[in-house]
Design a protein around this motif. Structure first.
Motif, PDB file in Angstrom:
ATOM      1  N   GLY A 157      43.308  38.482  52.972  1.00 20.42           N
ATOM      2  CA  GLY A 157      43.794  38.208  51.473  1.00 20.42           C
ATOM      3  C   GLY A 157      43.898  36.488  51.672  1.00 20.42           C
ATOM      4  O   GLY A 157      43.202  35.912  52.390  1.00 20.42           O
ATOM      5  N   SER A 158      44.790  36.357  50.692  1.00 17.62           N
ATOM      6  CA  SER A 158      44.968  34.578  50.648  1.00 17.62           C
ATOM      7  C   SER A 158      46.024  34.380  51.359  1.00 17.62           C
ATOM      8  O   SER A 158      47.082  33.675  51.107  1.00 17.62           O
ATOM      9  N   SER A 159      46.055  34.369  52.675  1.00 14.73           N
ATOM     10  CA  SER A 159      46.982  34.336  53.825  1.00 14.73           C
ATOM     11  C   SER A 159      46.565  32.872  54.612  1.00 14.73           C
ATOM     12  O   SER A 159      45.325  32.803  54.835  1.00 14.73           O
ATOM     13  N   GLY A 160      47.464  31.970  55.030  1.00 13.48           N
ATOM     14  CA  GLY A 160      47.292  30.954  55.641  1.00 13.48           C
ATOM     15  C   GLY A 160      47.286  31.190  57.140  1.00 13.48           C
ATOM     16  O   GLY A 160      47.064  30.052  57.751  1.00 13.48           O
ATOM     17  N   GLY A 161      47.437  32.245  57.571  1.00 16.96           N
ATOM     18  CA  GLY A 161      47.603  32.275  58.878  1.00 16.96           C
ATOM     19  C   GLY A 161      48.190  33.736  59.423  1.00 16.96           C
ATOM     20  O   GLY A 161      48.649  34.497  58.238  1.00 16.96           O
ATOM     21  N   PRO A 162      48.009  34.222  60.310  1.00 18.93           N
ATOM     22  CA  PRO A 162      48.689  35.558  60.773  1.00 18.93           C
ATOM     23  C   PRO A 162      50.165  35.525  60.615  1.00 18.93           C
ATOM     24  O   PRO A 162      50.932  34.856  61.057  1.00 18.93           O
ATOM     25  N   HIS A 163      50.329  36.561  59.685  1.00 22.21           N
ATOM     26  CA  HIS A 163      51.973  36.769  59.409  1.00 22.21           C
ATOM     27  C   HIS A 163      52.191  38.236  58.742  1.00 22.21           C
ATOM     28  O   HIS A 163      50.958  38.812  58.130  1.00 22.21           O
ATOM     29  N   LEU A 164      53.333  38.675  58.366  1.00 20.57           N
ATOM     30  CA  LEU A 164      53.535  39.947  57.536  1.00 20.57           C
ATOM     31  C   LEU A 164      54.210  39.272  56.257  1.00 20.57           C
ATOM     32  O   LEU A 164      55.393  38.889  56.378  1.00 20.57           O
ATOM     33  N   HIS A 165      53.686  39.613  55.043  1.00 19.01           N
ATOM     34  CA  HIS A 165      54.356  39.460  53.679  1.00 19.01           C
ATOM     35  C   HIS A 165      55.015  40.475  53.561  1.00 19.01           C
ATOM     36  O   HIS A 165      54.493  41.759  53.400  1.00 19.01           O
ATOM     37  N   PHE A 166      56.418  40.417  53.291  1.00 16.74           N
ATOM     38  CA  PHE A 166      57.224  41.594  53.170  1.00 16.74           C
ATOM     39  C   PHE A 166      58.093  41.622  51.782  1.00 16.74           C
ATOM     40  O   PHE A 166      58.765  40.433  51.644  1.00 16.74           O
ATOM     41  N   GLU A 167      58.225  42.333  51.123  1.00 13.26           N
ATOM     42  CA  GLU A 167      59.122  42.390  49.877  1.00 13.26           C
ATOM     43  C   GLU A 167      59.765  43.768  49.824  1.00 13.26           C
ATOM     44  O   GLU A 167      59.323  44.704  50.200  1.00 13.26           O
ATOM     45  N   ILE A 168      60.836  43.529  49.060  1.00 18.68           N
ATOM     46  CA  ILE A 168      61.518  44.671  48.363  1.00 18.68           C
ATOM     47  C   ILE A 168      61.657  44.569  46.808  1.00 18.68           C
ATOM     48  O   ILE A 168      62.046  43.571  46.329  1.00 18.68           O
ATOM     49  N   ARG A 169      61.381  45.775  46.216  1.00 20.14           N
ATOM     50  CA  ARG A 169      61.227  45.587  44.724  1.00 20.14           C
ATOM     51  C   ARG A 169      62.229  46.639  44.137  1.00 20.14           C
ATOM     52  O   ARG A 169      62.258  47.668  44.858  1.00 20.14           O
ATOM     53  N   ASP A 170      62.777  46.527  43.051  1.00 23.52           N
ATOM     54  CA  ASP A 170      63.402  47.408  42.097  1.00 23.52           C
ATOM     55  C   ASP A 170      62.143  48.505  41.628  1.00 23.52           C
ATOM     56  O   ASP A 170      61.276  48.153  41.020  1.00 23.52           O
ATOM     57  N   THR A 171      62.212  49.666  41.817  1.00 25.24           N
ATOM     58  CA  THR A 171      61.123  50.661  41.688  1.00 25.24           C
ATOM     59  C   THR A 171      60.889  50.705  40.392  1.00 25.24           C
ATOM     60  O   THR A 171      59.716  50.790  39.794  1.00 25.24           O
ATOM     61  N   LYS A 172      62.017  50.849  39.435  1.00 26.58           N
ATOM     62  CA  LYS A 172      61.737  51.017  37.865  1.00 26.58           C
ATOM     63  C   LYS A 172      61.315  49.752  37.106  1.00 26.58           C
ATOM     64  O   LYS A 172      60.413  49.861  36.301  1.00 26.58           O
ATOM     65  N   THR A 173      61.875  48.502  37.535  1.00 28.07           N
ATOM     66  CA  THR A 173      61.483  47.407  36.729  1.00 28.07           C
ATOM     67  C   THR A 173      60.372  46.559  37.617  1.00 28.07           C
ATOM     68  O   THR A 173      59.656  45.708  36.835  1.00 28.07           O
ATOM     69  N   GLU A 174      60.124  46.778  38.684  1.00 24.59           N
ATOM     70  CA  GLU A 174      59.131  46.176  39.597  1.00 24.59           C
ATOM     71  C   GLU A 174      59.672  44.594  39.836  1.00 24.59           C
ATOM     72  O   GLU A 174      58.968  43.912  40.420  1.00 24.59           O
ATOM     73  N   ALA A 175      60.847  44.351  39.428  1.00 30.19           N
ATOM     74  CA  ALA A 175      61.466  43.031  39.810  1.00 30.19           C
ATOM     75  C   ALA A 175      61.499  42.969  41.270  1.00 30.19           C
ATOM     76  O   ALA A 175      61.817  43.880  41.930  1.00 30.19           O
ATOM     77  N   THR A 176      61.321  41.846  42.032  1.00 31.63           N
ATOM     78  CA  THR A 176      61.209  41.617  43.430  1.00 31.63           C
ATOM     79  C   THR A 176      62.726  41.009  43.749  1.00 31.63           C
ATOM     80  O   THR A 176      63.169  40.250  43.156  1.00 31.63           O
ATOM     81  N   ILE A 177      63.147  41.433  45.066  1.00 24.67           N
ATOM     82  CA  ILE A 177      64.655  40.868  45.251  1.00 24.67           C
ATOM     83  C   ILE A 177      64.620  40.470  46.753  1.00 24.67           C
ATOM     84  O   ILE A 177      63.788  40.870  47.491  1.00 24.67           O
ATOM     85  N   ASN A 178      65.582  39.497  46.885  1.00 28.65           N
ATOM     86  CA  ASN A 178      65.568  38.864  48.126  1.00 28.65           C
ATOM     87  C   ASN A 178      66.025  39.970  49.189  1.00 28.65           C
ATOM     88  O   ASN A 178      67.155  40.426  49.178  1.00 28.65           O
ATOM     89  N   PRO A 179      65.025  40.110  50.436  1.00 26.74           N
ATOM     90  CA  PRO A 179      65.415  41.071  51.061  1.00 26.74           C
ATOM     91  C   PRO A 179      66.500  40.861  52.018  1.00 26.74           C
ATOM     92  O   PRO A 179      67.213  41.907  52.776  1.00 26.74           O
ATOM     93  N   GLN A 180      66.965  39.485  52.365  1.00 25.76           N
ATOM     94  CA  GLN A 180      68.044  39.512  53.016  1.00 25.76           C
ATOM     95  C   GLN A 180      69.471  39.955  52.367  1.00 25.76           C
ATOM     96  O   GLN A 180      70.628  40.095  53.082  1.00 25.76           O
ATOM     97  N   LEU A 181      69.395  40.451  50.987  1.00 27.37           N
ATOM     98  CA  LEU A 181      70.656  40.876  50.314  1.00 27.37           C
ATOM     99  C   LEU A 181      70.991  42.420  50.771  1.00 27.37           C
ATOM    100  O   LEU A 181      71.642  43.231  50.547  1.00 27.37           O
ATOM    101  N   PHE A 182      69.845  42.873  51.484  1.00 28.14           N
ATOM    102  CA  PHE A 182      69.630  44.220  52.057  1.00 28.14           C
ATOM    103  C   PHE A 182      70.099  44.450  53.486  1.00 28.14           C
ATOM    104  O   PHE A 182      70.043  45.693  54.100  1.00 28.14           O
ATOM    105  N   GLY A 183      70.796  43.329  54.031  1.00 25.21           N
ATOM    106  CA  GLY A 183      71.173  43.345  55.470  1.00 25.21           C
ATOM    107  C   GLY A 183      70.042  43.281  56.480  1.00 25.21           C
ATOM    108  O   GLY A 183      70.474  43.338  57.584  1.00 25.21           O
ATOM    109  N   LEU A 184      68.862  42.893  56.191  1.00 24.40           N
ATOM    110  CA  LEU A 184      68.091  42.619  57.207  1.00 24.40           C
ATOM    111  C   LEU A 184      67.897  41.134  57.791  1.00 24.40           C
ATOM    112  O   LEU A 184      68.320  40.417  57.151  1.00 24.40           O
ATOM    113  N   GLU A 185      68.147  41.333  59.129  1.00 21.55           N
ATOM    114  CA  GLU A 185      68.905  40.081  59.951  1.00 21.55           C
ATOM    115  C   GLU A 185      67.988  39.089  60.416  1.00 21.55           C
ATOM    116  O   GLU A 185      66.698  39.471  60.828  1.00 21.55           O
ATOM    117  N   ILE A 186      68.318  37.858  59.828  1.00 22.57           N
ATOM    118  CA  ILE A 186      67.402  36.725  60.111  1.00 22.57           C
ATOM    119  C   ILE A 186      68.444  35.752  60.813  1.00 22.57           C
ATOM    120  O   ILE A 186      69.155  35.252  60.337  1.00 22.57           O
TER     121      ILE A 186
END
Length: 574
Positions: A157-186
């Protein structure tokens, strides 16, 4: 001795910085439901959630993959594959998983799917005779468990180099949410950097490129910043503020975006923006969130700390007069910016403002008196040669609309050039443009497109003497035609070639103006799956068991948006 080490451990733990992220809305998110989508440690990002991109906020996190493809991608929790998507551009190969807790995880730019999923995708592609698909399987078709390998990282796709694009969305509204609010550690104990601050002399007028602004250099480090060579600014009348700020995390970090920007005056909040979540339909509102004219002219992303009246984003809190501040009381005021990243690290910038009515700087009146267009209404402009329709909700501010007619270009033009306002004013949903065609266009009316003066196609169709299109941005436009078919250039195949031992045949396909509409390949008259990568213009077919040893015919047909067709036909051996 053991007790001494134990006490030392406890002391060390309590001395470590504890980060917590403030959520300005009433939303609450589970912190232990999800695992990381990758097993690369430590996790590192080349792009953060809400980061400022061209025409949109970044809708997820971009995990670094050591500049390589092929790392296993894991389901972050139990659920089922709810969407299978293959695009020429965009996310390329992408998977969506619905989880029982009401969230959907998204994995983009994949190299390939896991075997079971790949089989389903290929079956659908052959059924629909299309490389691009967008399917929504039912919950029973492809269930997954937490930790299952569902795909492999890539660069599609429209990728500028190898990586994983990752999202977490609200299933009902399809709004996309900051994944770090779910405890995913960076790993991150680095506060944001504040690069510069700006003051805008708004004077109760709509924001546009004519509003005077003043630049202030910012110095500091480790979360503490100050203005260079000045601690007090003298201001009068209505003003707004803006900042350039970025963030990094520990290890191999890109230059990422920040989570929240808070502005206080005398200890009370007057503006807060927080990138907790957003709706895709509003993502283009980033052009209202930033100083768009400055971005167009310099590519600098100044985040305004005042909100345009037509800005639809729901990322703002604690607003007083939409962040516009009037200094008219002659007093000294204490101002403070607090910038926070997604891990809770903070940086501050404090300064004083001395209110002084004699310090008002007037905003210049428009050089060309135009039509007054209200941001909350539908607006139209008409003359004998052009019609402009700006739908309700497309303007972020009231607009002094200006039109100008310019001479017809010398080559491949079938109308005058029509300057529709200017490219420094952003639009949320674009506008409808009708341009009256010269009589010489009639033999080519089915090939007509509207182009800008950079000769980039805006699409379009002929109807009742006009060519009509929907450009996304203001600019200068005229009618042209596309009568030239796409090109097909073979890379590793030619007529009569023996392809035995070669896993795939490859081509380059391009179009000169309107863009590629579709492509199809046939071996011995039967449709075959051709895969395409837009950014490299690469088209290929991977041979499988359906192409037996022996002589075969090959036909490739590529069609552009104006139905110009290119055909490539050869024989080959396998």
């Amino acid at each position: 001795m053991i007790r001494k080490h134990f006490l030392l451990l406890i002391a060390t733990l309590f001395s470590l910085p504890v980060f917590s992220q403030q959520i300005f809305s009433n939303n609450k998110y589970p912190l232990v439901d999800f695992r990381s989508p990758l097993d690369i440690t430590p996790a590192a990002l080349s792009g953060s959630f809400g980061e400022i991109r061209g025409n949109h906020f970044h809708s997820g996190m971009d995990y670094r993959t050591n500049q390589r493809e092929g790392y296993p991608v894991y389901a972050i929790a139990d659920g089922y594959i709810s969407r299978l998507r293959v695009q020429n551009s965009g996310f390329g190969l992408a998977l969506y998983i619905n989880h029982p807790n009401g969230y959907t995880s998204v994995y983009g730019h994949l190299q390939r799917f896991g075997p079971k999923i790949a089989q389903q995708v290929k079956s659908i592609q052959y059924q629909k005779k299309s490389y691009e698909i967008d399917e929504f399987p039912n919950a029973q078709l492809i269930p997954v468990r937490k930790g299952d390998v569902i795909a492999y990282t890539g660069n599609s796709g429209s990728s500028g180099g190898p990586h994983l694009h990752f999202e977490i969305r609200d299933t009902k509204t399809e709004a996309t949410i900051n994944p770090q609010l779910f405890g995913l550690e960076i790993p991150d104990n680095i506060p944001p950097v504040i690069h510069s601050m700006y003051v805008y002399r708004l004077n109760n007028k709509p924001f546009n490129e004519s509003v005077p602004k003043q630049y202030f250099q910012v110095l500091g480090a480790n979360g503490k910043y100050h203005l260079n060579k000045v601690s007090t600014i003298t201001l009068g009348g209505e003003v707004g503020f803006g900042v350039i700020t970025t963030d990094r995390h520990n290890g191999l970090s890109g230059t990422n975006g920040v989570y929240s920007i808070e502005l206080e005056m005398d200890g009370k909040y007057v503006y807060t923006s927080a990138l907790e979540r957003f709706s895709f339909e509003n993502s283009k509102g980033i052009n209202s969130h930033i100083d768009y004219p400055t971005y167009i002219n310099t590519k600098k992303s100044i985040q305004k700390s005042f909100v345009d009246p037509g800005n639809p984003l729901k990322i703002y809190y604690n607003l007083v007069n939409n962040g516009r501040i009037t200094f008219n009381d002659g007093k000294l005021h204490q101002m403070k910016y607090t910038i926070t990243d997604s891990k809770g690290n903070k940086s501050t910038l404090a300064f004083n403002v001395q209110s002084n009515a004699s310090s008002i700087i007037d905003t210049p009146e428009p050089k060309n008196a135009g039509l007054n267009f209200a941001y909350g209404l539908a607006n139209e402009f008409n003359n004998d040669e052009v019609k402009v329709i700006i739908p309700k909700g497309s303007l972020y501010n009231d607009l002094n609309f200006v039109y100008k007619k310019l001479p017809k270009p010398a080559l491949n033009a079938y109308s005058s050039v029509h300057q529709i306002h200017n490219n420094l004013t952003p639009l949320h949903t674009g506008f409808e443009l009708w341009i009256k065609a010269d009589s010489t266009l009639l033999p080519y009316k089915n090939k007509a497109v509207i182009v800008n003066t950079g000769r980039a196609s805006q699409g379009g169709y002929f109807e009742n003497g006009y060519v009509k299109a929907k450009p996304r941005n203001f600019g200068s436009f005229f009618i042209s035609i596309d009568t030239i078919p796409p090109t097909i250039t073979p890379v590793n195949i030619e007529n009569g070639k023996n392809m035995a031992g070669i896993s795939k045949m490859s081509f380059k396909i391009r179009d000169n103006l309107s863009g590629i509409k579709n492509f199809n390949g046939y071996i011995d008259g039967k449709w075959i799956l051709m895969e395409f990568d837009t950014k490299s213009a690469s088209l290929w077919h991977t041979f499988d068991e359906s192409t037996a040893p022996g002589k075969h015919t090959l036909e490739i047909i590529v069609t552009d948006m104006k139905d110009n067709i290119k055909n490539y036909s050869i024989t080959f051996y396998k």
